[in-house]
Design a protein around this motif. Sequence first.
Motif, PDB file in Angstrom:
ATOM      1  N   GLU A  36      -2.144  26.133  -2.611  1.00 53.67           N
ATOM      2  CA  GLU A  36      -3.491  26.491  -3.069  1.00 53.67           C
ATOM      3  C   GLU A  36      -3.925  27.890  -2.649  1.00 53.67           C
ATOM      4  OE1 GLU A  36      -6.226  23.342  -2.252  1.00 53.67           O
ATOM      5  OE2 GLU A  36      -5.191  21.972  -3.621  1.00 53.67           O
TER       6      GLU A  36
ATOM      7  N   ILE B  42      -1.623  24.053   1.664  1.00 62.64           N
ATOM      8  CA  ILE B  42      -2.147  25.385   1.979  1.00 62.64           C
ATOM      9  C   ILE B  42      -1.324  26.451   1.246  1.00 62.64           C
ATOM     10  CG2 ILE B  42      -2.408  27.111   3.831  1.00 62.64           C
ATOM     11  CD1 ILE B  42      -3.222  24.893   5.700  1.00 62.64           C
TER      12      ILE B  42
ATOM     13  N   ASP C 246      -5.503   7.457   5.169  1.00 60.95           N
ATOM     14  CA  ASP C 246      -6.021   6.083   5.218  1.00 60.95           C
ATOM     15  C   ASP C 246      -5.014   5.148   5.872  1.00 60.95           C
ATOM     16  OD1 ASP C 246      -8.346   6.795   4.080  1.00 60.95           O
ATOM     17  OD2 ASP C 246      -8.065   5.752   2.175  1.00 60.95           O
TER      18      ASP C 246
ATOM     19  N   ASN D  24      -0.014  18.994   4.621  1.00 61.07           N
ATOM     20  CA  ASN D  24      -1.155  19.886   4.751  1.00 61.07           C
ATOM     21  C   ASN D  24      -0.705  21.348   4.603  1.00 61.07           C
ATOM     22  OD1 ASN D  24      -3.818  20.364   5.090  1.00 61.07           O
ATOM     23  ND2 ASN D  24      -3.773  20.258   7.320  1.00 61.07           N
TER      24      ASN D  24
ATOM     25  N   ASN E 188      -4.972   5.661   9.548  1.00 61.89           N
ATOM     26  CA  ASN E 188      -6.144   5.113  10.221  1.00 61.89           C
ATOM     27  C   ASN E 188      -6.116   3.588  10.269  1.00 61.89           C
ATOM     28  OD1 ASN E 188      -7.186   7.574  10.846  1.00 61.89           O
ATOM     29  ND2 ASN E 188      -8.474   7.710   9.034  1.00 61.89           N
ATOM     30  N   ILE E 189      -5.627   2.979   9.190  1.00 61.89           N
ATOM     31  CA  ILE E 189      -5.562   1.515   9.182  1.00 61.89           C
ATOM     32  C   ILE E 189      -4.589   1.041  10.260  1.00 61.89           C
ATOM     33  CG2 ILE E 189      -4.834  -0.509   7.841  1.00 61.89           C
ATOM     34  CD1 ILE E 189      -5.870   1.030   5.334  1.00 61.89           C
TER      35      ILE E 189
ATOM     36  N   PHE F 227       0.837  -1.202   0.000  1.00 59.30           N
ATOM     37  CA  PHE F 227       0.000   0.000   0.000  1.00 59.30           C
ATOM     38  C   PHE F 227       0.873   1.253   0.000  1.00 59.30           C
ATOM     39  CE2 PHE F 227      -2.473   3.252   2.335  1.00 59.30           C
ATOM     40  CZ  PHE F 227      -3.612   3.284   1.557  1.00 59.30           C
TER      41      PHE F 227
ATOM     42  N   GLU G 137       2.603   1.874  -3.313  1.00 62.50           N
ATOM     43  CA  GLU G 137       1.657   2.456  -4.272  1.00 62.50           C
ATOM     44  C   GLU G 137       1.565   3.962  -4.042  1.00 62.50           C
ATOM     45  OE1 GLU G 137      -1.620  -0.977  -4.280  1.00 62.50           O
ATOM     46  OE2 GLU G 137      -2.489   1.039  -4.297  1.00 62.50           O
TER      47      GLU G 137
ATOM     48  N   GLU H  70      -2.897  13.747   0.217  1.00 63.58           N
ATOM     49  CA  GLU H  70      -2.948  13.434   1.642  1.00 63.58           C
ATOM     50  C   GLU H  70      -3.902  12.284   1.961  1.00 63.58           C
ATOM     51  OE1 GLU H  70      -2.637  17.864   1.583  1.00 63.58           O
ATOM     52  OE2 GLU H  70      -3.731  17.404   3.405  1.00 63.58           O
ATOM     53  N   GLU H  71      -4.912  12.120   1.107  1.00 59.96           N
ATOM     54  CA  GLU H  71      -5.958  11.140   1.398  1.00 59.96           C
ATOM     55  C   GLU H  71      -5.433   9.743   1.721  1.00 59.96           C
ATOM     56  OE1 GLU H  71      -9.012  10.804  -1.572  1.00 59.96           O
ATOM     57  OE2 GLU H  71     -10.197  12.362  -0.612  1.00 59.96           O
ATOM     58  N   LYS H  72      -4.563   9.260   0.859  1.00 64.97           N
ATOM     59  CA  LYS H  72      -4.061   7.904   1.047  1.00 64.97           C
ATOM     60  C   LYS H  72      -3.238   7.768   2.314  1.00 64.97           C
ATOM     61  CE  LYS H  72      -3.556   4.653  -2.622  1.00 64.97           C
ATOM     62  NZ  LYS H  72      -3.070   4.424  -3.963  1.00 64.97           N
TER      63      LYS H  72
END
Lengths: 245, 192
Positions: free
Chosen positions: A224, A221, A184, A217, A187-188, A120, A123, A179-181
């Motif tokens: 963007e 910031i 995850d 993050n 959290n896993i 994971f 990837e 950041e999403e992955k």
Amino acid sequence: MHISPTMKMSDLVQSNFELLAVLQRLKIPFGFKDKSVQTVCREEGIDLDFFLNLSRWYDERDFFPGETLMNHPVKWLVKYLRSTHSCYIEYHIPRIENEIVRMESMDQSGGKNMQLMLKFFREYITEFTTHIELEEEKIFPYILDLEENLNKEHPDPDFLKKARGYTIKDFLDEHSDIEEKLVDLRNILLKYLAPPSDNCVFTNILIEIFRLGNDLNDHTILEENVLIPQVVKLEEQFHKKFPQG
Amino acid sequence: MAKVLIAETSYLVRKGLVGLLEQTDGITELKAAGHPDTIMLTLKEFSPDILLLNSAITLPVSHEKLVSKLPDRARIIYIINTPLPEDSPSHQISVFDSKSKLSEKISFHLQKYRDETPEKEDTEELTPREKLILKHVALGLTNKEIAAKLFISTHTVISHRKNITRKLDIKTVSGLTVYAILNGIIRMEDIG
């Protein structure tokens, strides 16, 4: 803490060591002796206000100096973001990867959980690298060219051609969420993985992932809310100065 | 338990509210922002259950759009820069309010939020149906394919997926795949 130009650079770091990240990314060398913030900045050719704005934001975390940061030349921010990239690619990411590898080699359970986490994470590295390559090879050069050509009497014909058909807003559309992955993965590890044999290594992986997540993050910031709006402004000025036809 | 965001330009008021809310029960996470851009960004990432918003702040979105960005049962409390009458509505607080008045109004909303949140949400177990959806997601099927396979609408699949993500705190397909393998919902050999 109130960060002032006359305070000693070493005192600044001692009162909040997280600011080391800012120093590192601006490539400020250590060995400050008793030099003040303004002296160090002057010697290193770094704009004092740029340094103060970034440091105050990192320190206080309260008010994002978006507008203020936008008043500086965009190439400084690009330089800063580039250093941040190499920090991720050369240090943070391989470190986490190595820790997971270590964890896997210590796993006596016979299960394949750590192997799965490693797959994971690898990837993720691929995705992350693609994201950074796009910025390094396509976006940043475009931004630097834009700023440079805007200050010229006559823009470079090749760049002019490119600028006519492109806007940074297109980039914002493809600016994927890196950041999403990572969230995850965090959290896993935190919620669903069976207790590992060595808590010290495992805890450390988590700490590193939290750190990287926070740092990414901040990075997003800056991109963007400062970089892109600033480039949009530069594009407007450019098209005004060099109207089509 | 609620997540609270304070959107207030004034540094003093913001710090004051943070101080007050840190002593208040029923809040899991507290964030504060001052600049409209930072507020919008925090809204997106944090999705607060209760938003304390200064009515003088002009956000780059309409009220409807703002509401749509918040979770379903979210509540907005407006911070008003002028004194309010004694019988002011509960969703308005004034920077002139006393500590007890502020606590009373904010606690009222926290309580309301708790009351409206169904208790079953506390158990984060997936239902058998959700497990089935997760299995197909983990195997790489699209929402449309899952819908066709299970004779349900794509809309239903999406709503199941939202619940799965909320319960597990996992957003990406590859994250969900890892979860599915760890929990024996699929085998590692099942994926390419």
